[in-house]
Motif scaffolding. Structure first.
Motif, PDB file in Angstrom:
ATOM      1  N   HIS A  58       0.761  -1.215   0.761  1.00 63.52           N
ATOM      2  CA  HIS A  58       0.312  -0.101  -0.139  1.00 63.52           C
ATOM      3  C   HIS A  58       0.984   0.873   0.051  1.00 63.52           C
ATOM      4  O   HIS A  58       2.087   1.781  -0.185  1.00 63.52           O
ATOM      5  CB  HIS A  58      -1.101   0.317   1.181  1.00 63.52           C
ATOM      6  N   HIS A  60       1.517   4.058   2.243  1.00 60.84           N
ATOM      7  CA  HIS A  60       1.909   4.130   3.341  1.00 60.84           C
ATOM      8  C   HIS A  60       3.457   5.002   2.733  1.00 60.84           C
ATOM      9  O   HIS A  60       3.787   3.357   2.826  1.00 60.84           O
ATOM     10  CB  HIS A  60       1.373   3.600   4.770  1.00 60.84           C
ATOM     11  N   ILE A 137      -6.530   2.698   4.075  1.00 64.82           N
ATOM     12  CA  ILE A 137      -5.976   2.779   2.217  1.00 64.82           C
ATOM     13  C   ILE A 137      -6.280   1.633   1.710  1.00 64.82           C
ATOM     14  O   ILE A 137      -6.058   0.436   1.916  1.00 64.82           O
ATOM     15  CB  ILE A 137      -5.395   4.013   2.528  1.00 64.82           C
TER      16      ILE A 137
END
Length: 304
Positions: A58, A60, A137
């Protein structure tokens, strides 16, 4: 390469893991690339020209901010070929913007493939599929499966049956029956053991407990699961889209995994706390290890 969550500490770097294939001359795949990942690689025998694929869970920063620099540095390594890179939607826009703004030019072709769910890669020996996890997310987990290998050849038995050492040995191992000069047929099943079950490795991104994590880890030889918080902190873990040690262990248990490696520990936990975190998980799933940076874990065949 990194086992900390959110930000680096003096004991842990942020998230990254390498899956190494010793039989392929040190080739490896990289899963996530938090800030400083290429510095961590320099502390290992791994070389960027042996990097065959990258998988990002992801977007981040603690899983991503080391990626542009690492990809740029790879251009300086002789023999670095085309590189497939997998990640969630947005990974291409991120890299395109960074490279455009900084004027970075790669000396190899970077093949960016945005994924959501399903099969995404197959190199003939290993295949990869991904599924969405439950985080703040969009976040992916990856299941890496090895094809079954031919059984072991009983070379002594083959010689007793008159098979000369050489190409016929290879044919038998591939499952083919062979004919000797005198017309004798030697059947593969008589000298080759049963197929060796391929290994399964599951590496998950950040996630709360969810059904997809269990499905990705089903029967895995090794499950790498985040354990940001200690047991008893389930409410805080849920608030930030993470798991506790106990929840990671419960996922491994539900999935019937063989071993669990916990990672992505909160900055609040020091190295001396790892034994306690490990013991929490072992109450639910005994075959648990708390990861530390640069720790290497062998994944043997089940027959071994």
């Amino acid at each position: 390469m990194g086992t900390g969550a959110g930000r680096p500490s003096k004991d842990r770097n942020v998230s990254a893991a390498a899956l190494v294939f010793p039989e392929r001359g040190g080739a490896f795949w990289l899963f996530d690339a938090g800030e400083g990942t290429q510095h961590q690689l320099m502390r290992t025998p791994l070389k960027l020209n042996k990097l065959e694929a990258v998988f990002i869970t992801h977007l981040h920063g603690d899983h991503l901010f080391g990626l542009p620099g690492l990809l740029s540095s790879r251009s300086y390594h002789e023999g670095a070929g085309d590189l497939p890179l997998f990640g969630p939607p947005g990974i291409k826009s991120f890299l395109d913007a960074v490279f455009a703004i900084t004027g970075t030019h790669l000396e190899y072709r970077l093949d960016i493939r945005e994924a959501v769910a399903g099969p995404i890669w197959d190199d003939g020996t290993w295949s990869v599929r991904c599924a969405p996890l439950d985080h703040r997310i969009p976040c992916l987990g990856y299941r890496i499966e090895e094809r079954d290998r031919p059984g072991r050849l009983d070379s002594e038995r083959a010689r007793q049956l008159g098979v000369p050492f050489g190409p016929l040995f290879g044919a038998l191992k591939r499952g083919e029956d062979v004919e000797l000069p005198d017309g004798t047929i030697v059947r593969s099943r008589d000298v080759v053991g049963p197929p060796i079950k391929g290994r399964v490795v599951t590496l998950l991104g950040d996630t709360k407990p969810c059904p997809e994590a269990v499905l990705l880890a089903e029967g895995a030889d090794l499950l790498v699961h985040e354990a940001t918080f200690a047991a008893g902190m389930e409410e805080k873990a849920a608030k930030y889209g993470h798991s506790t040690t106990g929840q990671a262990a419960e996922t491994a248990k539900k999935a019937g995994a063989k071993r669990l490696v916990m990672t992505h520990f909160s900055h609040r936990y020091r190295m001396e706390d790892l034994a306690s975190l490990e013991n929490e998980a072992r109450k639910v799933f005994p075959e648990t290890v708390a990861a530390c940076d640069l720790k290497a874990i062998d994944i043997p065949f089940r027959s071994e």
